[in-house]
Design an enzyme around this catalytic site. Structure first.
Site, mmCIF file in Angstrom:
data_model
loop_
_atom_site.group_PDB
_atom_site.id
_atom_site.type_symbol
_atom_site.label_atom_id
_atom_site.label_comp_id
_atom_site.label_asym_id
_atom_site.label_seq_id
_atom_site.Cartn_x
_atom_site.Cartn_y
_atom_site.Cartn_z
ATOM 1 N N ASP A 65 50.408 7.831 42.162
ATOM 2 C CA ASP A 65 51.777 8.004 42.681
ATOM 3 C C ASP A 65 51.860 7.703 44.178
ATOM 4 O O ASP A 65 52.695 6.924 44.616
ATOM 5 C CB ASP A 65 52.266 9.448 42.481
ATOM 6 C CG ASP A 65 52.644 9.753 41.039
ATOM 7 O OD1 ASP A 65 52.903 8.798 40.279
ATOM 8 O OD2 ASP A 65 52.669 10.944 40.687
ATOM 9 N N ARG B 198 51.204 24.597 49.660
ATOM 10 C CA ARG B 198 52.314 23.697 50.038
ATOM 11 C C ARG B 198 52.887 23.949 51.426
ATOM 12 O O ARG B 198 53.124 22.989 52.169
ATOM 13 C CB ARG B 198 53.429 23.723 48.989
ATOM 14 C CG ARG B 198 53.025 23.232 47.613
ATOM 15 C CD ARG B 198 52.414 21.865 47.646
ATOM 16 N NE ARG B 198 52.148 21.385 46.297
ATOM 17 C CZ ARG B 198 51.251 20.458 45.996
ATOM 18 N NH1 ARG B 198 50.514 19.917 46.950
ATOM 19 N NH2 ARG B 198 51.075 20.064 44.761
ATOM 20 N N ASP C 257 57.115 22.363 43.703
ATOM 21 C CA ASP C 257 56.470 21.841 44.912
ATOM 22 C C ASP C 257 57.451 21.129 45.835
ATOM 23 O O ASP C 257 57.366 21.238 47.051
ATOM 24 C CB ASP C 257 55.316 20.911 44.527
ATOM 25 C CG ASP C 257 54.166 21.684 43.894
ATOM 26 O OD1 ASP C 257 53.982 22.862 44.249
ATOM 27 O OD2 ASP C 257 53.458 21.109 43.047
ATOM 28 N N SER D 126 48.521 16.514 34.927
ATOM 29 C CA SER D 126 48.935 16.644 36.324
ATOM 30 C C SER D 126 48.130 17.795 36.915
ATOM 31 O O SER D 126 48.266 18.943 36.503
ATOM 32 C CB SER D 126 50.435 16.929 36.383
ATOM 33 O OG SER D 126 50.768 17.382 37.676
#
Ligand code: ARG
Length: 425
Positions: A33, A114, A143, A195
């Site tokens: 990605d 995060r 996220d 993922s």
């Protein structure tokens, strides 16, 4: 108006206006990605890209390879930051003091990582003269909330873009785009990978069969923790030393925080500790199933909670879990910078002043069981049985008077409710 990904309407004030994007700080992992993104941003926005890769202790990463890949794909600069110590000290330790588990099982490793990643993105964006921050989160998860809320809070002058949310490419198209633009694609292309997100506090897997609630966990999802059925036949005892709520030693050996967390993970992995199969209420409404592997958290949170209970009074022990839960929810929900979280931390710190001592745990085929406890601050005295030995603190002969008063309201209410019945008043 054309409906290319750049023409989509912007909903929030912090979203970048494509015409104003000149230099982008991309949170770069080296995966498909963000590699596609690195090229795509240069092409679609005619912008420069600066990459930032943050090491939070995700196992098995080769940062030299990631940096090299970023440079080859045209990054102006690629910063690799080892933030393990800051992560452990400023994010994991407060989580331990708050016994942080969301939804009864998720130790929040991603949610804790995060805000730090986004804070570093802000720092490096400013240093490198970027106007925009780009990340690889989808529109379905928490996220995106955590990252964008952090950027919008800390740096109102910076804008964000989230290409995966807008570019309308599926995995097939991404691979085709990568091929076309000379981006190396590793692994097979037939099976969509899980993922994954991981750091030194744990690892999560989502997607594929995990979304099917009737599907029991397949072995290949466990890349960190040994499956309990394959763990050693002999139990292992591990002791954890705490000072004021902070883990400082394992098996009697004093260790720096990062090393301690890594060692705890290693021991837990060996014994199949910390596997959680979790249905989670996301802040974006969905319920999602995640498979978590959090061996260090399973050991240290268990030990901490036990020690805290030993040194706390009944009143503290009944009250704190409701604040722990609020803390976990704020962090889960992307509000790390909310002042209530800091207010709660002040309370957590105050309680944890007493949390010094040692907890011994027995690890055996996926289970953690508390075996021994000791603390100079334990609100516990094995000699309390007699008035003399307790120094006058506890008198068994005082019990009947206590019981009479303790049960007074209940006894009266019972009578009232049973008026006129047999045995009633
Ligand atoms: N469900 C967890 C959370 O919301 C884990 C998310 C993992 N992130 C990922 N990109 N795979 O915190």
């Amino acid at each position: 108006m054309a409906d290319g990904p750049l023409d989509q309407p912007r909903t929030a004030g912090y979203e970048a206006d494509p015409a104003e994007v000149r230099r982008v700080l991309l949170l770069y992992s080296g995966g498909l990605d963000t590699s596609v993104m690195l090229k795509w941003i240069q092409d679609s926005y005619d912008a420069e890209v600066v990459c930032l890769t943050v090491n939070l202790g995700q196992p098995g990463e080769d940062y030299a390879v990631i940096e090299d890949k970023a440079k080859r794909l045209g990054a102006l600069e690629c910063h690799v930051v080892d933030a393990r110590e800051q992560f452990a000290r400023d994010f994991v330790v407060p989580a331990i003091k708050a016994n942080a588990l969301y939804g009864g099982g998720y130790p929040l490793f991603t949610a804790l990582g995060r805000p730090l990643i986004a804070q570093l993105a802000v720092d490096y964006a400013r240093r490198s003269g970027c106007d925009t921050i780009a990340h690889g989160c989808t529109g379905k998860g928490n996220d995106q909330v955590r990252i964008e809320a952090t950027v919008a809070t800390l740096a109102p002058e910076l804008k964000t873009i989230a290409p995966v949310r807008s570019w309308q490419m599926g995995r097939e198209e991404e691979i085709a785009y990568a091929r076309e633009h000379g981006i190396p694609v590793k692994g097979g292309t037939e099976v969509t990978p899980y993922s994954i997100d991981d750091n030194l506090w744990g690892r999560s897997s989502e997607g594929r069969w995990i979304e099917d609630l009737g599907h029991a966990p397949e072995d290949d999802v466990f890349q960190l923790v040994t499956r309990p059925e394959e763990a050693p036949d002999e139990p292992e005892t591990v002791t954890v030393d705490f000072e004021a709520g902070v883990p400082v030693g394992l098996n009697g050996e004093r260790l720096e925080l990062v090393e301690l967390l890594e060692r705890a993970a290693e021991i837990g992995c060996r014994h199949g500790i910390g596997i959680v199969d979790h249905i989670e209420d996301r802040i974006v409404g969905l319920k999602v199933r995640d498979i978590y592997e959090a061996p260090a958290a399973a050991i240290l949170l268990t030990a901490h909670a036990e020690l805290e209970k030993l040194v706390g009074t009944i009143h503290q022990n009944q009250f704190k879990p409701s604040l722990d839960q609020k803390w976990a929810y704020l962090v889960y929900a992307g509000l790390w910078w909310e002042p209530l979280r800091a207010d709660l931390d002040a309370y957590m710190d105050a309680v944890n002043v007493q949390v010094t001592g040692t907890i011994g745990l027995r690890l055996y085929k996926g289970n953690v069981r508390v075996a021994t406890r000791s603390s100079p601050n334990a609100v516990y005295d094995a000699d309390l049985a007699s008035f003399a030995e307790s120094g006058g603190l506890f008198s068994q002969t005082a019990s009947p008077g206590f019981i009479e008063l303790w049960s007074l309201q209940s006894r009266m209410a019972y009578r009232i409710r049973n008026r006129g019945k047999d045995g009633g008043g």
